[in-house]
Design a protein around this motif. Structure first.
Motif, PDB file in Angstrom:
ATOM      1  N   TYR A   1      71.297  76.874 -80.091  1.00  0.00           N
ATOM      2  CA  TYR A   1      72.444  77.719 -80.439  1.00  0.00           C
ATOM      3  C   TYR A   1      72.221  78.400 -81.780  1.00  0.00           C
ATOM      4  N   GLY A   2      72.966  79.482 -82.009  1.00  0.00           N
ATOM      5  CA  GLY A   2      72.787  80.256 -83.223  1.00  0.00           C
ATOM      6  C   GLY A   2      73.622  79.773 -84.387  1.00  0.00           C
ATOM      7  N   SER A   3      74.851  79.273 -84.111  1.00  0.00           N
ATOM      8  CA  SER A   3      75.717  78.809 -85.189  1.00  0.00           C
ATOM      9  C   SER A   3      76.655  77.743 -84.648  1.00  0.00           C
ATOM     10  N   PRO A   4      77.100  76.801 -85.494  1.00  0.00           N
ATOM     11  CA  PRO A   4      78.044  75.771 -85.045  1.00  0.00           C
ATOM     12  C   PRO A   4      79.335  76.366 -84.511  1.00  0.00           C
ATOM     13  N   GLU A   5      79.786  77.479 -85.104  1.00  0.00           N
ATOM     14  CA  GLU A   5      81.030  78.104 -84.655  1.00  0.00           C
ATOM     15  C   GLU A   5      80.913  78.583 -83.204  1.00  0.00           C
ATOM     16  N   TRP A   6      79.746  79.217 -82.901  1.00  0.00           N
ATOM     17  CA  TRP A   6      79.544  79.669 -81.519  1.00  0.00           C
ATOM     18  C   TRP A   6      79.510  78.486 -80.567  1.00  0.00           C
TER      19      TRP A   6
END
Length: 319
Positions: A278-283
């Motif tokens: 994944y690219g970011s924890p938020e995503w």
């Protein structure tokens, strides 16, 4: 077959482009337009049968390009590019401003010139970009070298810091293109050391040297750029997830790698373990929330806690 919208837009711009560059070499034009010489030749062959209503020979666009250079004989009135609408100009200005905010994504001086031209064309009373004079890519020759190698299709020698391995390595890579993700710019390239497609974050490239040899990534490597973004990037984190049987369709729509064979598993009703980059924890949190617990993370307690707290906060809003 009707041309795709992106090709149609390119075709509409080709005639005025060549009219102002009469005699330009075909390979140079292809580089300027960001397409292959084969594709450009196909575009020119299609333009050759386009023209004014009536479509008699003397009313068709006439471009000569048989000998590797393009000469404009008859433009059929397409002498100037189409004007941008206010909405189109605003969209371009916002996009260019976003690119300026990404380190190394574009030649900043060229982007600022483009912004100034668009503003002048639409009669903007205010400037969209205010940046310090003299702040150009010459301040970071590494970024410029990377972009030059991509544009010229030349191999690169880079010195790269890998955050996941906490190590620095020297590599020779064959550039494929540039990617932007999560407020960072990446070089997508075939890494000869790893023998695979990798993404190299601009701000982690300590040195970059454009080589004289042409870039030669395998054809299959150029065919799947998105796979490199999610699964082959050495700097992106990954988690193990469990997928309930009713949600296995996600394997067809997201680049998720099952950790077991779907054909030979003993219990078809048991959850499937898989790996997700994944690219970011938020995503990742938003992604998992969308499945209401039917897809869940099992290897990262911080992400699991984030999903739980976000779900609780969302429920509280309804009470």
């Amino acid at each position: 077959m009707t041309p795709r919208p992106d090709r149609l837009s390119r075709l509409l711009a080709l005639v005025p482009y060549f009219a102002t560059r009469d005699g330009i070499a075909l390979d140079q034009a292809a580089r300027d337009l960001g397409i292959s010489q084969t594709q450009l030749t196909k575009d020119l062959e299609l333009l050759f049968v386009c023209g004014l209503p009536g479509y008699f020979p003397h009313q068709l666009i006439d471009l000569q390009f048989e000998h590797g250079f393009v000469d404009v004989i008859f433009t059929a009135g397409m002498d100037r590019p189409l004007r941008l609408t206010s909405a189109e100009a605003s969209t371009m200005l916002v996009a260019l401003q976003a690119l300026l905010d990404l380190p190394g994504a574009v030649d900043q001086e060229a982007a600022r010139r483009a912004i100034a031209k668009i503003e002048a064309a639409v009669g903007s009373s205010d400037t969209a970009v205010r940046m310090p004079a003299g702040s150009t890519d010459s301040d970071n020759p590494t970024f410029a070298s990377i972009r030059e190698a991509v544009t010229a299709r030349r191999a690169l020698r880079i010195r790269y810091y890998s955050a996941t391995r906490d190590s620095v390595s020297d590599r020779i890579v064959d550039p494929i293109g540039l990617q932007t993700m999560d407020n960072h710019t990446y070089l997508e390239a075939w890494c000869r050391m790893s023998e695979g497609v990798r993404l190299f974050r601009f701000d982690r490239v300590d040195e970059a040297e454009k080589l004289d040899e042409p870039a030669s990534p395998p054809e299959e490597a150029k065919a799947h750029p998105q796979r490199a973004v999610l699964s082959e990037n050495p700097d992106l984190p990954s988690v193990q997830i469990e997928i309930d049987p009713g949600e296995l369709w996600v394997l067809d729509y997201y680049l998720i790698e099952p950790l077991e064979s779907l054909e030979t598993r003993v219990d078809p009703q048991a959850p499937v373990r898989a790996r997700l980059v994944y690219g970011s924890p938020e995503w990742l949190t938003r992604f998992l929330l969308g499945f209401g617990g039917r897809v869940r993370v099992i290897s990262d307690s911080a992400i699991a806690d984030s999903v739980i707290s976000s779900a609780a906060a969302a429920r509280a809003r309804y009470t």
